[in-house]
Design a protein around this motif. Sequence first.
Motif, PDB file in Angstrom:
ATOM      1  N   GLN A 144      -9.391   0.311  -0.922  1.00  0.00           N
ATOM      2  CA  GLN A 144      -9.567  -0.067  -2.031  1.00  0.00           C
ATOM      3  C   GLN A 144      -8.322   0.184  -2.886  1.00  0.00           C
ATOM      4  OE1 GLN A 144     -13.354   1.295  -3.657  1.00  0.00           O
ATOM      5  NE2 GLN A 144     -14.141   1.492  -1.570  1.00  0.00           N
ATOM      6  N   ALA A 145      -7.210   0.828  -2.215  1.00  0.00           N
ATOM      7  CA  ALA A 145      -6.033   1.376  -2.771  1.00  0.00           C
ATOM      8  C   ALA A 145      -5.041   0.381  -3.535  1.00  0.00           C
ATOM      9  CB  ALA A 145      -5.195   2.375  -2.051  1.00  0.00           C
ATOM     10  N   ASP A 146      -4.739   0.396  -4.515  1.00  0.00           N
ATOM     11  CA  ASP A 146      -3.567  -0.393  -5.050  1.00  0.00           C
ATOM     12  C   ASP A 146      -2.088   0.053  -4.588  1.00  0.00           C
ATOM     13  OD1 ASP A 146      -5.490  -2.101  -6.713  1.00  0.00           O
ATOM     14  OD2 ASP A 146      -5.660  -0.446  -7.778  1.00  0.00           O
ATOM     15  N   ILE A 147      -1.816   1.341  -4.606  1.00  0.00           N
ATOM     16  CA  ILE A 147      -0.497   1.781  -4.142  1.00  0.00           C
ATOM     17  C   ILE A 147      -0.860   2.808  -3.121  1.00  0.00           C
ATOM     18  CG2 ILE A 147       1.512   2.874  -5.059  1.00  0.00           C
ATOM     19  CD1 ILE A 147       0.959   1.811  -7.703  1.00  0.00           C
ATOM     20  N   VAL A 148      -0.164   2.566  -1.943  1.00  0.00           N
ATOM     21  CA  VAL A 148      -0.079   3.573  -1.082  1.00  0.00           C
ATOM     22  C   VAL A 148       1.075   4.166  -0.703  1.00  0.00           C
ATOM     23  CG1 VAL A 148      -1.012   4.250   1.526  1.00  0.00           C
ATOM     24  CG2 VAL A 148      -2.236   2.651   0.072  1.00  0.00           C
ATOM     25  N   ILE A 149       1.196   5.466  -0.832  1.00  0.00           N
ATOM     26  CA  ILE A 149       2.654   5.991  -0.616  1.00  0.00           C
ATOM     27  C   ILE A 149       2.264   7.003   0.684  1.00  0.00           C
ATOM     28  CG2 ILE A 149       4.503   7.479  -1.177  1.00  0.00           C
ATOM     29  CD1 ILE A 149       3.405   7.098  -4.095  1.00  0.00           C
ATOM     30  N   ALA A 172      -2.143  -4.658  -1.823  1.00  0.00           N
ATOM     31  CA  ALA A 172      -1.895  -3.265  -1.822  1.00  0.00           C
ATOM     32  C   ALA A 172      -0.220  -3.044  -1.685  1.00  0.00           C
ATOM     33  CB  ALA A 172      -2.374  -2.335  -0.691  1.00  0.00           C
ATOM     34  N   GLN A 173       0.468  -2.300  -2.442  1.00  0.00           N
ATOM     35  CA  GLN A 173       1.685  -1.991  -2.354  1.00  0.00           C
ATOM     36  C   GLN A 173       1.928  -0.523  -1.476  1.00  0.00           C
ATOM     37  OE1 GLN A 173       3.730  -1.570  -6.282  1.00  0.00           O
ATOM     38  NE2 GLN A 173       2.319  -3.185  -7.233  1.00  0.00           N
ATOM     39  N   CYS A 174       2.520  -0.869  -0.243  1.00  0.00           N
ATOM     40  CA  CYS A 174       2.648   0.226   0.556  1.00  0.00           C
ATOM     41  C   CYS A 174       4.135   0.828   0.768  1.00  0.00           C
ATOM     42  CB  CYS A 174       2.257  -0.020   1.918  1.00  0.00           C
ATOM     43  SG  CYS A 174       0.175  -0.445   1.922  1.00  0.00           S
ATOM     44  N   HIS A 175       4.154   2.303   0.476  1.00  0.00           N
ATOM     45  CA  HIS A 175       5.741   2.634   0.399  1.00  0.00           C
ATOM     46  C   HIS A 175       5.773   3.877   1.210  1.00  0.00           C
ATOM     47  CE1 HIS A 175       6.149   0.415  -3.276  1.00  0.00           C
ATOM     48  NE2 HIS A 175       5.126   0.416  -3.638  1.00  0.00           N
ATOM     49  N   ASP A 176       6.973   3.800   2.063  1.00  0.00           N
ATOM     50  CA  ASP A 176       7.273   4.791   3.024  1.00  0.00           C
ATOM     51  C   ASP A 176       8.021   5.859   2.484  1.00  0.00           C
ATOM     52  OD1 ASP A 176       8.264   6.488   4.934  1.00  0.00           O
ATOM     53  OD2 ASP A 176       9.040   4.767   6.067  1.00  0.00           O
ATOM     54  N   SER A 177       7.411   7.090   2.124  1.00  0.00           N
ATOM     55  CA  SER A 177       7.999   8.177   1.728  1.00  0.00           C
ATOM     56  C   SER A 177       9.120   8.904   2.207  1.00  0.00           C
ATOM     57  CB  SER A 177       7.116   9.166   0.923  1.00  0.00           C
ATOM     58  OG  SER A 177       6.368   9.802   2.324  1.00  0.00           O
ATOM     59  N   ALA A 178       9.291   8.372   3.414  1.00  0.00           N
ATOM     60  CA  ALA A 178      10.664   9.003   3.898  1.00  0.00           C
ATOM     61  C   ALA A 178      11.761   8.623   3.517  1.00  0.00           C
ATOM     62  CB  ALA A 178      10.666   8.446   5.418  1.00  0.00           C
ATOM     63  N   TYR A 179      12.021   7.562   2.692  1.00  0.00           N
ATOM     64  CA  TYR A 179      13.162   7.262   2.102  1.00  0.00           C
ATOM     65  C   TYR A 179      13.283   7.658   0.621  1.00  0.00           C
ATOM     66  CZ  TYR A 179      13.233   4.593   6.465  1.00  0.00           C
ATOM     67  OH  TYR A 179      13.395   4.216   7.575  1.00  0.00           O
ATOM     68  N   MET A 180      12.191   8.615   0.173  1.00  0.00           N
ATOM     69  CA  MET A 180      11.974   9.054  -1.058  1.00  0.00           C
ATOM     70  C   MET A 180      12.286  10.462  -1.250  1.00  0.00           C
ATOM     71  SD  MET A 180       8.849   6.569  -1.830  1.00  0.00           S
ATOM     72  CE  MET A 180       8.584   6.747  -3.618  1.00  0.00           C
ATOM     73  N   HIS A 181      12.727  11.061  -2.618  1.00  0.00           N
ATOM     74  CA  HIS A 181      12.563  12.310  -2.914  1.00  0.00           C
ATOM     75  C   HIS A 181      11.491  12.520  -3.681  1.00  0.00           C
ATOM     76  CE1 HIS A 181      14.535  11.129  -6.713  1.00  0.00           C
ATOM     77  NE2 HIS A 181      15.529  10.983  -5.990  1.00  0.00           N
ATOM     78  N   LEU A 182      11.210  13.864  -4.108  1.00  0.00           N
ATOM     79  CA  LEU A 182       9.874  14.154  -4.849  1.00  0.00           C
ATOM     80  C   LEU A 182       9.707  13.493  -6.089  1.00  0.00           C
ATOM     81  CD1 LEU A 182       7.361  15.894  -4.980  1.00  0.00           C
ATOM     82  CD2 LEU A 182       8.645  17.850  -5.944  1.00  0.00           C
ATOM     83  N   GLU A 183      10.935  13.515  -6.888  1.00  0.00           N
ATOM     84  CA  GLU A 183      10.903  12.718  -8.207  1.00  0.00           C
ATOM     85  C   GLU A 183      10.519  11.473  -7.861  1.00  0.00           C
ATOM     86  OE1 GLU A 183      13.677  12.085 -12.000  1.00  0.00           O
ATOM     87  OE2 GLU A 183      14.447  13.481 -10.672  1.00  0.00           O
ATOM     88  N   GLN A 184      11.116  10.672  -7.235  1.00  0.00           N
ATOM     89  CA  GLN A 184      10.796   9.289  -6.961  1.00  0.00           C
ATOM     90  C   GLN A 184       9.136   9.099  -6.731  1.00  0.00           C
ATOM     91  OE1 GLN A 184      13.777   8.673  -3.894  1.00  0.00           O
ATOM     92  NE2 GLN A 184      14.735   6.992  -5.462  1.00  0.00           N
ATOM     93  N   ILE A 185       8.699   9.914  -5.909  1.00  0.00           N
ATOM     94  CA  ILE A 185       7.379   9.928  -5.595  1.00  0.00           C
ATOM     95  C   ILE A 185       6.434   9.831  -6.693  1.00  0.00           C
ATOM     96  CG2 ILE A 185       5.497  10.820  -4.193  1.00  0.00           C
ATOM     97  CD1 ILE A 185       7.540  11.520  -1.962  1.00  0.00           C
TER      98      ILE A 185
END
Length: 254
Positions: free
Chosen positions: A32-37, A55-68
Amino acid sequence: MDNFDHSKVYFVGAGPGDPELITLKGYNLLKQADIVIYAGSLINPELLNYCKSTAQCHDSAYMHLEQIITMMAEGVNAGKLVVRLQTGDLSLYGSIREQGEELEKLGIGFRSVAGVSSFLGAASELGVEYTVPEVSQSLIITRMAGRTPTPELESLESFAQHQTSMAIFLSVKGIGEVVDKLMTGGYPSDTPVSIVYKATWKDCQILKGTLADIAQKVTEAGIYKTALILVGRFLGEEYHYSKLYDAEFCHEYR
């Protein structure tokens, strides 16, 4: 319509790797998620197949904490259902506290959904129990100090004095040092050891040996990450039957 609170972020334990080892609640959230990190290569990408097409799925390996945090906050403020898909069970080395504290600064709460830890997946791959009657009734879950230090009282040498079952996370890259510390602490060199690489994944790999030879086997196999080190006599041949199903044991305790 789902019954999840869109004003909060849901942290979900993804399980050890097998996409069927996510909890039913975790599955429903993904569906049911709209955004999955999600936590990069540590998450089996097959889990994302449970998500809806929009759903928008984002790989957090390429993100720092502030972006997440920014992505989470923007999603919640837009009324979307936001899921942070963490590895294994997020109560072990999950790093959710720092994320939760940043969300709190923005007035956003979170809920945690337990997962199945890789130490449980590793035991299932081996078909073993960490607790064996008269052999071991305790399990130590730990890691070797690295970029993240460990308290002095929680050194591998200190824990090894107990000679009980041990599951060591995030340390296979330094397997030689791990072995040295365990034997210095008190484990005999013939103590059984199993290395479980990517427990419950399709490409799971298992190495068995003792403290005397496991480092060489790990080096020859080229395993340097995503593996658990299991140590203790629970991996050996010694076994004593539990009293749980003894004919004279009261069924109240079953």
